[in-house]
Enzyme design. Structure first.
Site, PDB file in Angstrom:
ATOM      1  N   ASP A 134       0.971  -1.203  -0.117  1.00  0.00           N
ATOM      2  CA  ASP A 134      -0.026   0.011   0.091  1.00  0.00           C
ATOM      3  C   ASP A 134       0.954   1.265   0.032  1.00  0.00           C
ATOM      4  O   ASP A 134       2.118   1.041   0.573  1.00  0.00           O
ATOM      5  CB  ASP A 134      -0.967   0.199   1.401  1.00  0.00           C
ATOM      6  CG  ASP A 134      -2.272  -0.861   1.325  1.00  0.00           C
ATOM      7  OD1 ASP A 134      -2.206  -1.645  -0.076  1.00  0.00           O
ATOM      8  OD2 ASP A 134      -2.623  -1.120   2.148  1.00  0.00           O
ATOM      9  N   ASP A 136       0.899   4.737   1.755  1.00  0.00           N
ATOM     10  CA  ASP A 136       0.463   5.482   3.044  1.00  0.00           C
ATOM     11  C   ASP A 136       0.718   6.823   2.765  1.00  0.00           C
ATOM     12  O   ASP A 136       1.815   7.265   2.673  1.00  0.00           O
ATOM     13  CB  ASP A 136       0.694   4.834   4.201  1.00  0.00           C
ATOM     14  CG  ASP A 136       0.223   3.343   4.463  1.00  0.00           C
ATOM     15  OD1 ASP A 136      -1.196   3.089   4.202  1.00  0.00           O
ATOM     16  OD2 ASP A 136       0.929   2.593   4.776  1.00  0.00           O
TER      17      ASP A 136
END
Length: 202
Positions: A134, A136
């Site tokens: 991911d 972030d």
């Protein structure tokens, strides 16, 4: 030393003894002073800085405390967002870095930064991320931001090549952008615990 530390800042310490309150045994095996710790959101009556120690595995996270005098270096999330920094990264071919590069080509009415495993990898060169990681992100928002601009940012993220999540950092705490845009409410993370709010700035 007169410095201001904020959640998600990466800091380097002058030794293992600088970490206070550690109970996890893996820290002495896997952590050393060449690795940063991350400032987390908490409060200490003694004025110590709340930090988190990162291990080799995702489940290796340890809370600790440090004194300001033991900090030797600071890296903020927003210092990692320049296209030059991203292009020089050994991980530049991975999806999270490519997505961050795409974001960096836009002019935004706010300061933004990279956190999580991508930020840690950018700051240290340690391969704690991969192409399916991911991305972030955080946005500094001491004042309310234009709703339409935040919607555009979120649409851009949903069209990217990896999962991306944004925390909006207000003076009161932080909240998840996608949650607030979707529900009109947000769980505001503060140093005293979470609060469900309609307007995160007030």
């Amino acid at each position: 030393m007169s410095i201001t530390l904020r959640p998600h800042d990466l800091i380097w310490l002058n030794g293992r003894d600088a970490l206070e309150g550690i109970t996890e045994g893996w820290v002495d095996v896997h952590w050393h002073a060449d690795l940063p710790v991350v400032v987390r959101r908490d409060f200490d009556k003694q004025g110590r800085i709340p930090v988190g120690v990162r291990g080799l595995n995702r489940n290796q996270r340890a809370p600790a405390w440090v004194n300001l005098d033991n900090i030797v270096r600071i890296c903020s999330p927003e210092s990692l967002t320049s296209s030059q920094t991203l292009l020089k990264s050994p991980f530049v071919s991975l999806s999270p870095i490519q997505m961050a590069l795409s974001i960096s080509r836009h002019v935004w009415p706010w300061v933004w930064g990279i956190t999580g495993s991508t930020g840690y990898a950018l700051a240290t060169g340690i391969p704690v991320m991969h192409s399916s990681s991911d991305l972030d992100l955080l946005i500094r928002a001491p004042q309310p931001l234009p709703y339409e601009s935040l919607e555009y940012w979120q649409r851009l993220l949903t069209q990217g090549s990896c999962q991306a999540d944004t925390q909006i950092e207000t003076l009161n705490g932080a909240f998840a952008l996608n949650e607030w845009l979707r529900d009109g409410k947000a769980l505001l993370k503060t140093s005293q615990g979470p609060r469900l709010v309609d307007n995160p700035w007030y």
